[in-house]
Write a protein that holds these residues in place. Sequence first.
Motif, PDB file in Angstrom:
ATOM      1  N   SER A 134       0.847  -1.186   0.000  1.00 46.43           N
ATOM      2  CA  SER A 134       0.000   0.000   0.000  1.00 46.43           C
ATOM      3  C   SER A 134       0.885   1.239   0.000  1.00 46.43           C
ATOM      4  N   SER A 163       0.476   5.442  -0.370  1.00 48.90           N
ATOM      5  CA  SER A 163      -0.383   6.613  -0.507  1.00 48.90           C
ATOM      6  C   SER A 163       0.290   7.805   0.143  1.00 48.90           C
ATOM      7  N   GLY A 177      -3.851   7.911  -3.573  1.00 45.60           N
ATOM      8  CA  GLY A 177      -3.416   6.523  -3.644  1.00 45.60           C
ATOM      9  C   GLY A 177      -2.584   6.273  -4.886  1.00 45.60           C
ATOM     10  N   ARG A 214       0.457   0.262  -6.591  1.00 44.03           N
ATOM     11  CA  ARG A 214       1.750  -0.363  -6.308  1.00 44.03           C
ATOM     12  C   ARG A 214       2.404  -0.892  -7.582  1.00 44.03           C
ATOM     13  N   MET A 252      -7.213  -0.779  -3.493  1.00 44.49           N
ATOM     14  CA  MET A 252      -6.749   0.544  -3.080  1.00 44.49           C
ATOM     15  C   MET A 252      -7.882   1.344  -2.444  1.00 44.49           C
ATOM     16  N   GLN A 281      -8.539   0.026   1.004  1.00 42.84           N
ATOM     17  CA  GLN A 281      -7.499   0.446   1.948  1.00 42.84           C
ATOM     18  C   GLN A 281      -7.717   1.888   2.385  1.00 42.84           C
TER      19      GLN A 281
END
Length: 482
Positions: free
Chosen positions: A207, A209, A224, A227, A382, A385
């Motif tokens: 992750s 961000s 975001g 990845r 994403m 998250q």
Amino acid sequence: MSTLSPPRPSAAAASPGRGLWNEYSLRTPDAASPEIMTRRGWWLVVMNFLLPGSAQALAGDRRLGRVGLISTFVLWALVLVTLVVGLLSWQTLLAVFSTWIVLLAAQVVLVAYALLWVVLTIDTLRLVRLVRVRPRARAGIAALSVALLVAASGGAVYASQVAGSARDTIASVFGSGPSMPASDGYYNFLLLGADSGTGRTHMLFDSISVVSVNAETGAVTITGIPRDMRDVPFSDGPMKKLYPNGHQGHADPSCGWDNKINQLNTEVGVCMDGEALYPDAAANGSTPGIEATRDAAEGVLGITIQYFVFVDMDGFAELIDALGGVDITVAERLPKGALHKNPDGSLSGITGWIEAGRQHMDGDTAQWYARSRYTTSDYDRMKRQRQLQQAILDQFTPTTVLTRFQGIASAGSEIVHTDIPSSMLPFLADLAVKAKSQKVTTIELTRDNDVNPDAPDFDHIHDLVQRALHPPSPSPTPGGGE
């Protein structure tokens, strides 16, 4: 004829007030009267609780009583000053209590006072002389004394433990470097999540961000970064010198890594001499891999990132549980478990399901909610998250922090690491309070925003970020009206 002398008046009759005082006196009671001794015993126990040292001052060792009374008054004065400062400027209070020396002093004072209370309670029971009170009252006086001791000294001990936990957490989580100024009106934080579980020989950032906080209003924007984003540019630094035209992947094919942004931690930490690239990383509480990822995030977004926050997903569930769980609205059914995708496309390793709808998730469920990706896309993950990040922020209420501080501090010190200096805590806490009243803006660098992670248009990304952080002012109404 003998003359009879009149009876001699008693001391009580000669001095009416004195006789009554002697009978009910705390210091010189009539020890032969169980009723008087019982009443005296109850009074001494209650006085020891309400004003530690007063029982000794009135009925025992006055020197010990003075120690107890002075200590009590000093502690009350410190508490009163703390409350006044907190009401006038809680930022000042946080600044004072975010320094380890103040927290250590508070811990020592509270433990010492708790021990003094134990000494005073034992001495009070000695003064009561239980053998002289009514038999039926002995157990009650002793039980009340112990109960009040546990309530009072136990509170002091708990407060000292909180002070110790806060000191340890600040020391283990936060950095000690200088504070940095805002950049273009914002403090930007690189938020990284990775799993360092057992058996991992390297760590990929699952992750990535960037949290941008307006330095004046506290408004929060979370961007975001996929990845799997490729060809990322770097801000000025060692990686830009190696890859002036964007990240192309490591030159040595034996490393086995391509040019995705989440590969940087491994590439710099395993395949390169990261310490030579970023010689100051360790001294600043960072790592070469984190610094390379920070340079990449700055290049992708076109902003300066002052600090990073790393969250070890292996212990993420502990923090969620310490907060008492989080409330999430699940859009679609998701599998739990260490999943594996079979050659025929089926999944194995499913241990349960996260059903759609509003749910209060424990740590394990929340962890799989953030990780699950085989039945949805990376872009959906994403979004989840980011949703989970917001839910965690919502749980950080004053009530939750105060009632669950020990667990939160313990979990936080295990899974969170940052280079944010502890000196920034008061200012950031003030921004956090402002942010609670505002809606969080999110930017996902996905196809929903016309961003192709495999071939990104970084000028377009820079424009997206700038428009979110610095929205254009409304145009004036023609004619000068509002």
